[in-house]
Write a protein that holds these residues in place. Structure first.
Motif, PDB file in Angstrom:
ATOM      1  N   GLN A  69       0.840  -1.206   0.000  1.00 39.18           N
ATOM      2  CA  GLN A  69       0.000   0.000   0.000  1.00 39.18           C
ATOM      3  C   GLN A  69       0.872   1.252   0.000  1.00 39.18           C
ATOM      4  OE1 GLN A  69      -2.668  -0.272   3.343  1.00 39.18           O
ATOM      5  NE2 GLN A  69      -3.638  -2.168   2.590  1.00 39.18           N
ATOM      6  N   GLN A  70       1.952   1.221   0.780  1.00 42.75           N
ATOM      7  CA  GLN A  70       2.874   2.359   0.806  1.00 42.75           C
ATOM      8  C   GLN A  70       3.536   2.536  -0.564  1.00 42.75           C
ATOM      9  OE1 GLN A  70       5.485   1.192   3.985  1.00 42.75           O
ATOM     10  NE2 GLN A  70       4.153   2.013   5.601  1.00 42.75           N
ATOM     11  N   ARG A  71       3.874   1.440  -1.216  1.00 36.25           N
ATOM     12  CA  ARG A  71       4.484   1.508  -2.554  1.00 36.25           C
ATOM     13  C   ARG A  71       3.486   2.087  -3.556  1.00 36.25           C
ATOM     14  NH1 ARG A  71       4.787  -2.409  -6.888  1.00 36.25           N
ATOM     15  NH2 ARG A  71       6.596  -1.987  -8.230  1.00 36.25           N
ATOM     16  N   ARG A 108       3.781   5.487  -5.794  1.00 36.52           N
ATOM     17  CA  ARG A 108       3.645   5.510  -7.269  1.00 36.52           C
ATOM     18  C   ARG A 108       2.577   6.516  -7.698  1.00 36.52           C
ATOM     19  NH1 ARG A 108       5.499   0.769 -10.077  1.00 36.52           N
ATOM     20  NH2 ARG A 108       3.601   0.731 -11.329  1.00 36.52           N
ATOM     21  N   GLU A 109       1.475   6.598  -6.921  1.00 35.75           N
ATOM     22  CA  GLU A 109       0.400   7.526  -7.278  1.00 35.75           C
ATOM     23  C   GLU A 109       0.867   8.970  -7.213  1.00 35.75           C
ATOM     24  OE1 GLU A 109      -2.698   6.427  -4.604  1.00 35.75           O
ATOM     25  OE2 GLU A 109      -3.456   4.787  -5.877  1.00 35.75           O
ATOM     26  N   ARG A 110       1.781   9.269  -6.265  1.00 35.67           N
ATOM     27  CA  ARG A 110       2.299  10.639  -6.184  1.00 35.67           C
ATOM     28  C   ARG A 110       3.600  10.802  -6.983  1.00 35.67           C
ATOM     29  NH1 ARG A 110       3.376   8.582  -0.863  1.00 35.67           N
ATOM     30  NH2 ARG A 110       5.635   8.497  -0.431  1.00 35.67           N
ATOM     31  N   LYS A 111       3.908   9.729  -7.764  1.00 34.81           N
ATOM     32  CA  LYS A 111       5.057   9.704  -8.673  1.00 34.81           C
ATOM     33  C   LYS A 111       6.396   9.848  -7.938  1.00 34.81           C
ATOM     34  CE  LYS A 111       2.380  11.308 -12.620  1.00 34.81           C
ATOM     35  NZ  LYS A 111       2.282  12.271 -13.752  1.00 34.81           N
ATOM     36  N   ASP A 112       6.423   9.317  -6.730  1.00 30.45           N
ATOM     37  CA  ASP A 112       7.678   9.266  -5.971  1.00 30.45           C
ATOM     38  C   ASP A 112       8.318   7.910  -6.268  1.00 30.45           C
ATOM     39  OD1 ASP A 112       9.764   9.302  -4.203  1.00 30.45           O
ATOM     40  OD2 ASP A 112       8.574   9.892  -2.449  1.00 30.45           O
ATOM     41  N   TRP A 113       8.934   7.825  -7.465  1.00 33.86           N
ATOM     42  CA  TRP A 113       9.449   6.543  -7.942  1.00 33.86           C
ATOM     43  C   TRP A 113      10.563   5.997  -7.056  1.00 33.86           C
ATOM     44  CZ3 TRP A 113       5.570   5.624 -10.699  1.00 33.86           C
ATOM     45  CH2 TRP A 113       5.031   6.574 -11.563  1.00 33.86           C
ATOM     46  N   VAL A 170      10.723   0.545  -1.482  1.00 33.08           N
ATOM     47  CA  VAL A 170       9.857  -0.459  -0.843  1.00 33.08           C
ATOM     48  C   VAL A 170      10.029  -1.814  -1.525  1.00 33.08           C
ATOM     49  CG1 VAL A 170       7.469  -1.134  -0.418  1.00 33.08           C
ATOM     50  CG2 VAL A 170       8.166   1.245  -0.061  1.00 33.08           C
ATOM     51  N   ARG A 171      10.024  -1.816  -2.854  1.00 33.25           N
ATOM     52  CA  ARG A 171      10.188  -3.076  -3.596  1.00 33.25           C
ATOM     53  C   ARG A 171      11.534  -3.723  -3.262  1.00 33.25           C
ATOM     54  NH1 ARG A 171      11.113  -2.105  -9.605  1.00 33.25           N
ATOM     55  NH2 ARG A 171      13.117  -1.577  -8.656  1.00 33.25           N
ATOM     56  N   ASP A 172      12.600  -2.911  -3.214  1.00 32.74           N
ATOM     57  CA  ASP A 172      13.938  -3.455  -2.930  1.00 32.74           C
ATOM     58  C   ASP A 172      14.030  -4.000  -1.506  1.00 32.74           C
ATOM     59  OD1 ASP A 172      14.654  -2.773  -5.481  1.00 32.74           O
ATOM     60  OD2 ASP A 172      15.713  -0.923  -4.899  1.00 32.74           O
TER      61      ASP A 172
END
Length: 472
Positions: free
Chosen positions: A426-428, A432-437, A443-445
């Motif tokens: 959910q945090q990821r 992504r929705e706020r485009k903070d890639w 988070v993924r890493d």
């Protein structure tokens, strides 16, 4: 195609024909519980669990007996070494064994007798052998009773050995025997052993020899004749040879089929407590391998083949299982994947002496076809393939949606992990929705470092445990 099994006694593949129509009786030599189980021990439990599942699938009502040897030289030696009652050591390790079987999705047997439950049956059988001239009480006052090998002309048939080439049986002093090859049926009291490990008998206080224990337990729970006797190849001689000999000498037909699974080797030697080269389920889990993946590893070779254990091979087996598991998960996202029917190639492989190696190859082929259908948007075909895959995996005890693997057991913390990973995803998603890639990638890493692989799909992010173990 009827089930065909390789029989150790006749050394040929034979059609399985039960003694009683529609019923199948199986006896598996269980473990001597002087210490906790390692994966070499557990292989037999997994292999014969598959046999049982396949017999049920084939329409038989199965009575499955797997014994516990809880009185034996090794257990008594541990009792003296640790200063504990022999039964305390045996029970502690029996509990560990049961936990390992549950983790590997090995179903409980119909009956699981302990040797100490069947002392009266052992004494009755020994008395019958003495009356028939196949056994004798030692003349040295030791209270020992021995089976007379020379009284049974077919001795050596199971192990394909000549009696005149055999060494002396090491389970009693030669001075008390008529022939060095004679083996112990009953062992009299010894001052060097725990004094609570003895029972009254017509020959004085004593305890059973190893081989008589299994014969007595089969008679009590399966009767004088039954269908299949199983165990590891290390038991062919002397244990199973002596077991068959004494049973038939007493006038019982005993087992119609003898099946033996191969050993698990480590460093070129059989995995064994006495050697010290053992690996248990806990050690495997510490390496990030789930019990379901260990079960897959044990079933990848034919049951009669030896396994040379290596961590690399176990990792490869885990990756292979995850390919199947991943397909079932992807298909379940687009349709109901309740188990259906098995494919013809799987059926043929299992009926050919339980060839799980070929059976798994058949599953992987259906997975390949199912993945192709998913990629082409052919949902009905893909779901049908997944339903077949689940049916086949279920017969091998490998269904990823089996409650044994989704609740309790090796994934008893699944709900907690699910909640934590969902929170991270959910945090990821918010990042992504706020485009903070950068935050999303972090988070993924972090999940990847924790052994959780994330895949973005049209249905949303999908995660799996351990899928990226090898970096690919």
């Amino acid at each position: 195609m009827a089930l065909r099994l390789y029989d150790t006694l006749t050394r040929q593949v034979r059609d399985f024909e039960p003694r009683v129509a529609g019923q199948a009786s199986v006896y598996l030599c269980g473990l001597t519980v002087q210490s906790g189980p390692h994966i070499g021990h557990l292989r037999s439990g997994v292999n014969y669990d598959v046999l049982r599942r396949w017999l049920v699938h084939s329409g038989y009502a199965v009575t499955f007996v797997r014994n516990i040897t809880d009185i034996d030289d090794k257990i008594l030696a541990k009792s003296l070494e640790q200063g504990r009652p022999f039964w305390s050591i045996a029970y502690e390790n029996e509990v560990k064994l049961s936990g390992s079987y549950r983790a590997l999705n090995v179903a409980p047997p119909t009956y699981e007798p302990r040797a100490t439950q069947c002392i009266p049956e052992m004494q009755v059988l020994i008395t019958e052998l003495i009356e028939r001239g196949h056994a004798y009480a030692a003349k040295d006052g030791s209270g020992d009773v021995y089976f007379s090998v020379s009284s049974y002309p077919d001795y050596g048939a199971l192990s394909n050995q000549r009696p005149d080439e055999m060494l002396a049986a090491p389970d009693g002093p030669e001075r008390a025997k008529k022939d060095p090859r004679d083996f112990a049926l009953w062992k009299g009291v010894k001052p060097t052993e725990p004094q609570d490990a003895y029972w009254p008998s017509p020959w004085g206080r004593g305890r059973p020899g190893w081989h008589i224990e299994c014969s007595a337990m089969t008679f009590r729970f399966l009767g004088p004749e039954f269908d299949i006797h199983g165990g590891g190849t290390d038991l062919v001689f002397p244990h199973h040879e002596n077991e068959m000999t004494q049973s038939r000498a007493a006038g019982h037909d005993f087992a119609a089929f003898w099946l033996h699974n191969g050993m698990v080797d480590l460093g070129g030697e059989k995995m064994a407590k006495s050697v010290g080269n053992v690996i248990d389920v806990a050690a495997v889990q510490e390496r990030g391998i789930r019990p379901v993946e260990l079960r897959y590893y044990m079933l990848a070779p034919h049951y009669r083949a030896r396994i040379e254990f290596s961590w690399g091979a176990l990792d490869e087996a885990a990756t292979a299982y995850q390919r199947i598991e991943g397909f079932v998960q992807r298909a379940s996202e687009v349709g109901e994947v309740e188990p259906s029917v098995v494919c013809a190639e799987f059926e043929e492989a299992m009926n050919d002496d339980l060839n799980t190696s070929a059976a798994l190859a058949a599953i992987h082929e259906v997975v390949r076809e199912g993945n192709t259908a998913l990629a082409a948007g052919e949902v009905k075909t893909a779901v049908g393939a997944a339903r077949s895959v689940r049916a086949m995996l279920g017969l091998l005890g490998l269904d990823p949606q089996d409650p044994a693997f989704t609740t309790g057991g090796d994934q008893g913390m699944r709900e907690t992990v699910d909640a934590l990973v969902s929170l991270a995803l959910q945090q990821r998603t918010s990042a992504r929705e706020r485009k903070d890639w950068a935050a999303a990638d972090a988070v993924r890493d972090q999940l990847k470092q924790a052994g959780v692989a994330v895949e973005d799909t049209p249905q949303g992010p999908r995660w799996t445990i351990g899928a990226d173990r090898n970096g690919g």
